[in-house]
Design a protein around this motif. Structure first.
Motif, PDB file in Angstrom:
ATOM      1  N   VAL A 273       0.893  -1.167   0.000  1.00 53.96           N
ATOM      2  CA  VAL A 273       0.000   0.000   0.000  1.00 53.96           C
ATOM      3  C   VAL A 273       0.921   1.204   0.000  1.00 53.96           C
ATOM      4  O   VAL A 273       1.881   1.255   0.774  1.00 53.96           O
ATOM      5  CB  VAL A 273      -0.896   0.020   1.260  1.00 53.96           C
ATOM      6  CG1 VAL A 273      -1.621   1.355   1.398  1.00 53.96           C
ATOM      7  CG2 VAL A 273      -1.924  -1.117   1.220  1.00 53.96           C
ATOM      8  N   LYS A 274       0.690   2.186  -0.873  1.00 59.56           N
ATOM      9  CA  LYS A 274       1.567   3.364  -0.873  1.00 59.56           C
ATOM     10  C   LYS A 274       0.855   4.630  -1.328  1.00 59.56           C
ATOM     11  O   LYS A 274      -0.128   4.588  -2.053  1.00 59.56           O
ATOM     12  CB  LYS A 274       2.797   3.111  -1.745  1.00 59.56           C
ATOM     13  CG  LYS A 274       2.520   2.860  -3.196  1.00 59.56           C
ATOM     14  CD  LYS A 274       3.843   2.620  -3.936  1.00 59.56           C
ATOM     15  CE  LYS A 274       3.612   2.349  -5.408  1.00 59.56           C
ATOM     16  NZ  LYS A 274       4.858   2.169  -6.142  1.00 59.56           N
ATOM     17  N   GLY A 275       1.411   5.759  -0.871  1.00 60.88           N
ATOM     18  CA  GLY A 275       0.850   7.056  -1.274  1.00 60.88           C
ATOM     19  C   GLY A 275      -0.527   7.304  -0.697  1.00 60.88           C
ATOM     20  O   GLY A 275      -1.486   7.564  -1.415  1.00 60.88           O
ATOM     21  N   SER A 301       6.430  -7.706   1.921  1.00 65.82           N
ATOM     22  CA  SER A 301       5.398  -6.742   1.539  1.00 65.82           C
ATOM     23  C   SER A 301       5.768  -5.387   2.121  1.00 65.82           C
ATOM     24  O   SER A 301       6.649  -5.308   2.976  1.00 65.82           O
ATOM     25  CB  SER A 301       4.047  -7.188   2.112  1.00 65.82           C
ATOM     26  OG  SER A 301       3.674  -8.445   1.575  1.00 65.82           O
ATOM     27  N   PHE A 302       5.136  -4.314   1.667  1.00 69.86           N
ATOM     28  CA  PHE A 302       5.464  -3.020   2.262  1.00 69.86           C
ATOM     29  C   PHE A 302       4.297  -2.040   2.300  1.00 69.86           C
ATOM     30  O   PHE A 302       3.358  -2.123   1.524  1.00 69.86           O
ATOM     31  CB  PHE A 302       6.671  -2.376   1.567  1.00 69.86           C
ATOM     32  CG  PHE A 302       6.414  -1.900   0.161  1.00 69.86           C
ATOM     33  CD1 PHE A 302       6.658  -2.716  -0.927  1.00 69.86           C
ATOM     34  CD2 PHE A 302       5.928  -0.618  -0.070  1.00 69.86           C
ATOM     35  CE1 PHE A 302       6.421  -2.276  -2.233  1.00 69.86           C
ATOM     36  CE2 PHE A 302       5.693  -0.157  -1.368  1.00 69.86           C
ATOM     37  CZ  PHE A 302       5.938  -0.994  -2.452  1.00 69.86           C
ATOM     38  N   VAL A 303       4.422  -1.114   3.243  1.00 67.38           N
ATOM     39  CA  VAL A 303       3.531   0.052   3.344  1.00 67.38           C
ATOM     40  C   VAL A 303       4.441   1.263   3.331  1.00 67.38           C
ATOM     41  O   VAL A 303       5.388   1.347   4.107  1.00 67.38           O
ATOM     42  CB  VAL A 303       2.736   0.043   4.669  1.00 67.38           C
ATOM     43  CG1 VAL A 303       1.927   1.332   4.824  1.00 67.38           C
ATOM     44  CG2 VAL A 303       1.808  -1.171   4.754  1.00 67.38           C
ATOM     45  N   SER A 304       4.187   2.214   2.434  1.00 65.76           N
ATOM     46  CA  SER A 304       5.114   3.317   2.234  1.00 65.76           C
ATOM     47  C   SER A 304       4.389   4.629   1.961  1.00 65.76           C
ATOM     48  O   SER A 304       3.343   4.619   1.329  1.00 65.76           O
ATOM     49  CB  SER A 304       5.934   2.993   0.988  1.00 65.76           C
ATOM     50  OG  SER A 304       7.256   3.201   1.216  1.00 65.76           O
ATOM     51  N   ASN A 305       4.982   5.738   2.406  1.00 60.44           N
ATOM     52  CA  ASN A 305       4.473   7.067   2.071  1.00 60.44           C
ATOM     53  C   ASN A 305       3.018   7.267   2.490  1.00 60.44           C
ATOM     54  O   ASN A 305       2.109   7.313   1.671  1.00 60.44           O
ATOM     55  CB  ASN A 305       4.637   7.349   0.566  1.00 60.44           C
ATOM     56  CG  ASN A 305       6.090   7.425   0.158  1.00 60.44           C
ATOM     57  OD1 ASN A 305       6.978   7.236   0.994  1.00 60.44           O
ATOM     58  ND2 ASN A 305       6.349   7.696  -1.099  1.00 60.44           N
ATOM     59  N   VAL A 306       2.869   7.383   3.784  1.00 59.56           N
ATOM     60  CA  VAL A 306       1.535   7.539   4.354  1.00 59.56           C
ATOM     61  C   VAL A 306       1.519   8.806   5.199  1.00 59.56           C
ATOM     62  O   VAL A 306       2.449   9.048   5.974  1.00 59.56           O
ATOM     63  CB  VAL A 306       1.208   6.322   5.249  1.00 59.56           C
ATOM     64  CG1 VAL A 306      -0.141   6.511   5.939  1.00 59.56           C
ATOM     65  CG2 VAL A 306       1.211   5.029   4.431  1.00 59.56           C
TER      66      VAL A 306
END
Ligand SMILES: *[C@@H]1O[C@H](CO)[C@@H](O)[C@H](O)[C@H]1NC(C)=O
Ligand SMILES: *[C@@H]1O[C@H](CO)[C@@H](O)[C@H](O)[C@H]1NC(C)=O
Length: 416
Positions: A273-275, A301-306
């Motif tokens: 999930v990003k942005g 997996s990643f979560v970025s730019n929140v």
């Protein structure tokens, strides 16, 4: 008499003249700025607003006529006028030859008969480019008949109840001025949608209704949600894998489980999930405020730019929360551990967040030991305690495996 007659003639002439002028200016208006509209009224294709007759076929007929109509100047409008329209379940499948507008002015009612419950969709839209849904109408999922059949908390093989509105592969969409009540499951689901604007919607279900998320988004990009009220029994908004560039502002959430990223790490594949930008939102009496939840073990997996900013919390149980040990149901889910990596979280900002917490720990950021959260920014936070335990005076924070920078004033302090 003569003067009266001439008055009538004169007045009639003026009236005619002004009508003529109106017609000329209206025509001019149509050609210069408003797209031509071709109306497909569902009543003309056999719909019956008696609240009992199933209108699925009549709706499909109106939709497919609109979908096939080539309208070079503008839009084809499927009109659902006021009235109570029973709909068992229906999917509107493109591609269409011109953009489509659904003008929903009446009330759509979902089935109350259990034999008709178990499909994944009540009303679906698929493979459409250029879709507007508007008109101020209501969709009533009649969830109270179905919630007792939801046993997903106990049964790993549970049958799922349908989402009220499902959009799959819909691009350039807009949903506005719609009310959705008592969905059997999620109110709105977006899967593989790009450029979709949701505004002025009101989604409600009781706070103890199971799995009635407001909006669930996956595999979709450039989604905007604004000026809306969401109060349900699960997440107000949930962004699962593949959610990218999601802008959420002026949303009032409550009751419900808050605005969530995740859960991530459910599948045997990479997820991200990003942005994500959540701003100018208010949470009232929710279980969580803003949350990132990931499973304890998953594929890489990643979560970025929140960014979560400009947020007001009123009596929220967990205002700020990252939970990398998220496992909502029984242990059956983890009998086979995937054991292949983890979810990495980086570039997350919590800024300008104020209000009250009903639990002592108002900031709880628990990241994984394997992959600590990176570049977490936390600043200008003021959360007071309003829980019922008398000897607690102030909120506290609890942060584990978090790397980042604090700025401004932070109450509760001590996190970074
Ligand atoms: C921010 O939220 C408030 C209250 O919900 C609303 O009145 C205001 O219009 C919102 N501002 C923007 C820029 O969305
Ligand atoms: C996050 O944002 C930064 C700065 O805008 C950008 O360089 C980076 O590519 C983004 N990361 C992801 C995973 O999109």
């Amino acid at each position: 008499m003569a003067s009266f007659l001439s008055f009538v003639v004169l007045a009639g002439g003026l009236f005619f003249l002004s009508l003529h002028m109106f017609a000329v200016s209206a025509q001019f208006y149509v050609e210069s700025s408003s797209p031509a509209k071709k109306i497909f009224n569902v009543l003309s294709s056999g719909a019956n607003p008696d609240g009992k007759t199933d209108n699925s076929e009549a709706f499909k007929k109106a939709f497919y006529a609109a979908c096939q109509w080539i309208n070079l100047k503008g839009q084809n409008v499927v009109l659902i006028p006021s009235g109570n329209f029973m709909v068992n379940h229906v999917s509107f499948v493109g591609p269409c030859k011109s953009p489509i507008v659904f003008s929903l002015q009446g009330v759509l009612k979902a089935p109350s008969n259990p034999a008709l419950f178990f499909s994944d969709t009540w009303i679906g839209f698929r493979y459409i480019n250029g879709l507007v849904i508007e008109g101020g109408g209501t969709i009533d999922g009649q969830g109270a008949f179905a919630w007792p059949y939801n046993d997903c908390k106990r049964n790993p093989k549970c049958k799922t109840l349908p989402a009220s509105l499902r959009f799959d592969f819909v691009n350039n969409g807009k949903l506005q001025n719609l009310r959705s009540i008592n969905s059997k499951n999620v109110h709105l689901t977006l899967f593989a949608c790009h450029n979709f604007d949701i505004t002025n919607v009101k989604l409600t279900a009781p706070n103890d209704s199971p799995n009635t998320d407001g909006i669930k988004i996956g595999a979709s990009t450039n989604i905007k949600i604004s000026h809306s009220i969401i109060g349900t029994g699960d997440d107000c908004i949930a962004m699962i894998s593949g959610s990218e560039n999601i802008d959420i502002f002026d949303v009032l959430c409550g009751p419900g489980h808050g605005i969530s990223i995740g859960s991530l790490g459910n599948n045997i594949e990479k997820e991200f999930v990003k942005g994500i930008n959540v701003r100018n939102c208010t949470f009232i009496s929710t279980q969580n405020g803003v949350r990132i939840k990931t499973r304890p073990s998953s594929f890489p997996s990643f979560v970025s730019n929140v960014s979560f900013s400009g947020i007001t919390m009123k009596d929220v149980n967990n205002p700020l929360i990252i939970d990398q040990q998220y496992s909502p149901n029984a242990e059956w889910f983890y009998q086979e551990k995937l054991n292949a990596g983890g979810v990495m979280i980086n570039n997350v900002k919590f800024e300008d967040i104020r209000g009250t917490s009903t639990s002592e720990i108002a900031i709880k950021l628990h990241c994984s030991a394997e992959f600590p959260c990176q570049n977490v920014k936390l600043g200008n936070i003021n959360l007071a305690y309003t829980g019922s335990t008398r000897n607690i005076k102030q909120t506290t924070s609890s942060c584990v495996n978090v790397k980042g920078q604090p700025f401004g004033r932070i109450q509760p302090p001590g996190c970074l």
